[in-house]
Design a protein around this motif. Structure first.
Motif, PDB file in Angstrom:
ATOM      1  N   ARG A  39       0.842  -1.139   0.000  1.00  0.00           N
ATOM      2  CA  ARG A  39      -0.160  -0.020   0.110  1.00  0.00           C
ATOM      3  C   ARG A  39       0.793   1.231   0.014  1.00  0.00           C
ATOM      4  O   ARG A  39       1.870   1.225   1.043  1.00  0.00           O
ATOM      5  CB  ARG A  39      -0.790   0.007   1.121  1.00  0.00           C
ATOM      6  CG  ARG A  39      -1.963   0.893   1.266  1.00  0.00           C
ATOM      7  CD  ARG A  39      -2.638   0.776   2.338  1.00  0.00           C
ATOM      8  NE  ARG A  39      -2.215   0.951   3.471  1.00  0.00           N
ATOM      9  CZ  ARG A  39      -2.736   0.294   4.595  1.00  0.00           C
ATOM     10  NH1 ARG A  39      -3.715  -0.324   4.785  1.00  0.00           N
ATOM     11  NH2 ARG A  39      -1.717   0.515   5.732  1.00  0.00           N
ATOM     12  N   PRO A  40       0.851   2.187  -0.838  1.00  0.00           N
ATOM     13  CA  PRO A  40       1.300   3.490  -0.859  1.00  0.00           C
ATOM     14  C   PRO A  40       1.211   4.244   0.340  1.00  0.00           C
ATOM     15  O   PRO A  40       0.233   4.537   0.808  1.00  0.00           O
ATOM     16  CB  PRO A  40       0.927   3.984  -1.987  1.00  0.00           C
ATOM     17  CG  PRO A  40      -0.466   3.722  -2.355  1.00  0.00           C
ATOM     18  CD  PRO A  40      -0.495   2.342  -1.661  1.00  0.00           C
ATOM     19  N   ASP A  41       2.250   4.819   0.826  1.00  0.00           N
ATOM     20  CA  ASP A  41       2.580   5.738   1.779  1.00  0.00           C
ATOM     21  C   ASP A  41       2.168   7.033   1.506  1.00  0.00           C
ATOM     22  O   ASP A  41       3.064   7.841   0.993  1.00  0.00           O
ATOM     23  CB  ASP A  41       3.695   5.642   2.556  1.00  0.00           C
ATOM     24  CG  ASP A  41       3.847   6.343   3.803  1.00  0.00           C
ATOM     25  OD1 ASP A  41       2.914   6.939   4.394  1.00  0.00           O
ATOM     26  OD2 ASP A  41       4.854   6.385   4.540  1.00  0.00           O
ATOM     27  N   LEU A  42       0.989   7.663   1.582  1.00  0.00           N
ATOM     28  CA  LEU A  42       0.494   8.893   0.875  1.00  0.00           C
ATOM     29  C   LEU A  42       1.128   9.839   1.460  1.00  0.00           C
ATOM     30  O   LEU A  42       1.433  11.050   0.646  1.00  0.00           O
ATOM     31  CB  LEU A  42      -1.195   9.006   0.946  1.00  0.00           C
ATOM     32  CG  LEU A  42      -1.699   7.897  -0.092  1.00  0.00           C
ATOM     33  CD1 LEU A  42      -3.138   8.028   0.057  1.00  0.00           C
ATOM     34  CD2 LEU A  42      -1.332   8.180  -1.373  1.00  0.00           C
ATOM     35  N   GLU A  43       1.344  10.045   2.896  1.00  0.00           N
ATOM     36  CA  GLU A  43       2.007  11.005   3.503  1.00  0.00           C
ATOM     37  C   GLU A  43       3.324  11.215   3.149  1.00  0.00           C
ATOM     38  O   GLU A  43       3.749  12.384   2.873  1.00  0.00           O
ATOM     39  CB  GLU A  43       1.837  10.715   4.989  1.00  0.00           C
ATOM     40  CG  GLU A  43       2.396  12.063   5.836  1.00  0.00           C
ATOM     41  CD  GLU A  43       2.382  11.628   7.478  1.00  0.00           C
ATOM     42  OE1 GLU A  43       2.844  12.650   7.927  1.00  0.00           O
ATOM     43  OE2 GLU A  43       2.031  10.508   7.723  1.00  0.00           O
ATOM     44  N   ARG A  44       4.112  10.154   2.755  1.00  0.00           N
ATOM     45  CA  ARG A  44       5.416  10.316   2.569  1.00  0.00           C
ATOM     46  C   ARG A  44       5.491  10.771   1.280  1.00  0.00           C
ATOM     47  O   ARG A  44       6.523  11.630   0.721  1.00  0.00           O
ATOM     48  CB  ARG A  44       6.289   8.859   2.651  1.00  0.00           C
ATOM     49  CG  ARG A  44       7.608   9.102   2.321  1.00  0.00           C
ATOM     50  CD  ARG A  44       8.221   7.838   2.500  1.00  0.00           C
ATOM     51  NE  ARG A  44       8.374   7.574   3.945  1.00  0.00           N
ATOM     52  CZ  ARG A  44       9.205   6.678   4.728  1.00  0.00           C
ATOM     53  NH1 ARG A  44       9.786   5.693   4.113  1.00  0.00           N
ATOM     54  NH2 ARG A  44       9.123   6.684   6.077  1.00  0.00           N
ATOM     55  N   GLN A  45       4.675  10.366   0.216  1.00  0.00           N
ATOM     56  CA  GLN A  45       4.627  10.824  -1.154  1.00  0.00           C
ATOM     57  C   GLN A  45       4.320  12.364  -1.403  1.00  0.00           C
ATOM     58  O   GLN A  45       4.881  13.077  -1.943  1.00  0.00           O
ATOM     59  CB  GLN A  45       3.644   9.944  -1.934  1.00  0.00           C
ATOM     60  CG  GLN A  45       4.207   8.653  -2.192  1.00  0.00           C
ATOM     61  CD  GLN A  45       3.215   7.986  -3.106  1.00  0.00           C
ATOM     62  OE1 GLN A  45       2.033   8.612  -3.367  1.00  0.00           O
ATOM     63  NE2 GLN A  45       3.424   6.653  -3.439  1.00  0.00           N
ATOM     64  N   SER A  46       3.356  12.874  -0.267  1.00  0.00           N
ATOM     65  CA  SER A  46       3.078  14.117  -0.499  1.00  0.00           C
ATOM     66  C   SER A  46       4.066  15.055  -0.045  1.00  0.00           C
ATOM     67  O   SER A  46       4.435  16.107  -0.519  1.00  0.00           O
ATOM     68  CB  SER A  46       1.531  14.175   0.232  1.00  0.00           C
ATOM     69  OG  SER A  46       1.847  14.119   1.663  1.00  0.00           O
ATOM     70  N   ILE A  47       4.668  14.564   1.033  1.00  0.00           N
ATOM     71  CA  ILE A  47       5.994  15.472   1.525  1.00  0.00           C
ATOM     72  C   ILE A  47       7.094  15.482   0.518  1.00  0.00           C
ATOM     73  O   ILE A  47       7.543  16.457   0.143  1.00  0.00           O
ATOM     74  CB  ILE A  47       6.654  14.938   2.894  1.00  0.00           C
ATOM     75  CG1 ILE A  47       5.260  15.098   3.761  1.00  0.00           C
ATOM     76  CG2 ILE A  47       7.780  15.498   3.181  1.00  0.00           C
ATOM     77  CD1 ILE A  47       5.637  14.457   5.194  1.00  0.00           C
ATOM     78  N   SER A  48       7.254  14.403  -0.012  1.00  0.00           N
ATOM     79  CA  SER A  48       8.253  14.221  -1.164  1.00  0.00           C
ATOM     80  C   SER A  48       8.165  15.328  -2.302  1.00  0.00           C
ATOM     81  O   SER A  48       8.974  15.947  -3.005  1.00  0.00           O
ATOM     82  CB  SER A  48       8.720  12.951  -1.665  1.00  0.00           C
ATOM     83  OG  SER A  48       9.121  12.170  -0.344  1.00  0.00           O
ATOM     84  N   PHE A  49       6.918  15.066  -2.809  1.00  0.00           N
ATOM     85  CA  PHE A  49       6.270  16.064  -3.697  1.00  0.00           C
ATOM     86  C   PHE A  49       6.572  17.112  -3.578  1.00  0.00           C
ATOM     87  O   PHE A  49       7.069  18.108  -4.273  1.00  0.00           O
ATOM     88  CB  PHE A  49       5.006  15.595  -4.192  1.00  0.00           C
ATOM     89  CG  PHE A  49       4.388  16.585  -5.282  1.00  0.00           C
ATOM     90  CD1 PHE A  49       4.725  16.530  -6.555  1.00  0.00           C
ATOM     91  CD2 PHE A  49       3.356  17.447  -4.724  1.00  0.00           C
ATOM     92  CE1 PHE A  49       4.208  17.234  -7.569  1.00  0.00           C
ATOM     93  CE2 PHE A  49       2.828  18.488  -5.695  1.00  0.00           C
ATOM     94  CZ  PHE A  49       3.097  18.138  -6.960  1.00  0.00           C
ATOM     95  N   THR A  50       6.090  17.834  -2.288  1.00  0.00           N
ATOM     96  CA  THR A  50       6.165  19.116  -2.010  1.00  0.00           C
ATOM     97  C   THR A  50       7.515  19.641  -2.052  1.00  0.00           C
ATOM     98  O   THR A  50       7.644  20.920  -2.341  1.00  0.00           O
ATOM     99  CB  THR A  50       5.426  19.385  -0.520  1.00  0.00           C
ATOM    100  OG1 THR A  50       4.067  18.901  -0.527  1.00  0.00           O
ATOM    101  CG2 THR A  50       5.272  20.974  -0.260  1.00  0.00           C
ATOM    102  N   VAL A  51       8.633  18.797  -1.279  1.00  0.00           N
ATOM    103  CA  VAL A  51       9.867  19.343  -1.336  1.00  0.00           C
ATOM    104  C   VAL A  51      10.636  19.587  -2.560  1.00  0.00           C
ATOM    105  O   VAL A  51      11.377  20.490  -2.906  1.00  0.00           O
ATOM    106  CB  VAL A  51      10.603  18.477  -0.568  1.00  0.00           C
ATOM    107  CG1 VAL A  51      12.231  18.621  -0.464  1.00  0.00           C
ATOM    108  CG2 VAL A  51      10.333  18.562   1.155  1.00  0.00           C
ATOM    109  N   GLY A  52      10.265  18.431  -3.304  1.00  0.00           N
ATOM    110  CA  GLY A  52      10.836  18.412  -4.907  1.00  0.00           C
ATOM    111  C   GLY A  52      10.114  19.667  -5.615  1.00  0.00           C
ATOM    112  O   GLY A  52      10.841  20.490  -6.432  1.00  0.00           O
ATOM    113  N   LEU A  53       9.032  20.183  -5.323  1.00  0.00           N
ATOM    114  CA  LEU A  53       8.494  21.101  -6.214  1.00  0.00           C
ATOM    115  C   LEU A  53       8.929  22.528  -5.479  1.00  0.00           C
ATOM    116  O   LEU A  53       9.247  23.447  -6.268  1.00  0.00           O
ATOM    117  CB  LEU A  53       6.817  21.136  -5.883  1.00  0.00           C
ATOM    118  CG  LEU A  53       6.029  22.380  -6.513  1.00  0.00           C
ATOM    119  CD1 LEU A  53       6.302  22.305  -7.999  1.00  0.00           C
ATOM    120  CD2 LEU A  53       4.754  22.484  -6.127  1.00  0.00           C
TER     121      LEU A  53
END
Length: 72
Positions: A39-53
């Motif tokens: 199952r994807p870890d949505l919290e980690r994905q959203s944090i990574s996306f925000t930092v990358g952006l």
């Protein structure tokens, strides 16, 4: 007072109990861990996306600042 049903000479058919396969707890725990791992870890994905952006915007602004030096 309630009456008991009369005994009959014909045998009555009883429903067969459903047989569930026995699963050992360790096997079940391992299966649950695999299910959680897939199952994807949505919290980690959203944090990574925000930092990358954020980093992308910073690099883009820095590049625009350096290249738009103009004539002195």
């Amino acid at each position: 007072m309630t009456q008991r049903p009369r005994a009959t000479t014909t045998p009555t058919r009883t429903a067969r109990p459903t047989v569930r396969p026995t699963v050992r707890p360790s096997v079940r725990a391992a299966r649950d861990d695999r299910r959680r791992a897939r199952r994807p870890d949505l919290e980690r994905q959203s944090i990574s996306f925000t930092v990358g952006l954020y980093l992308f915007i910073c690099v883009a602004l820095l590049l625009a600042h350096v290249t738009a030096g103009g004539a002195r």
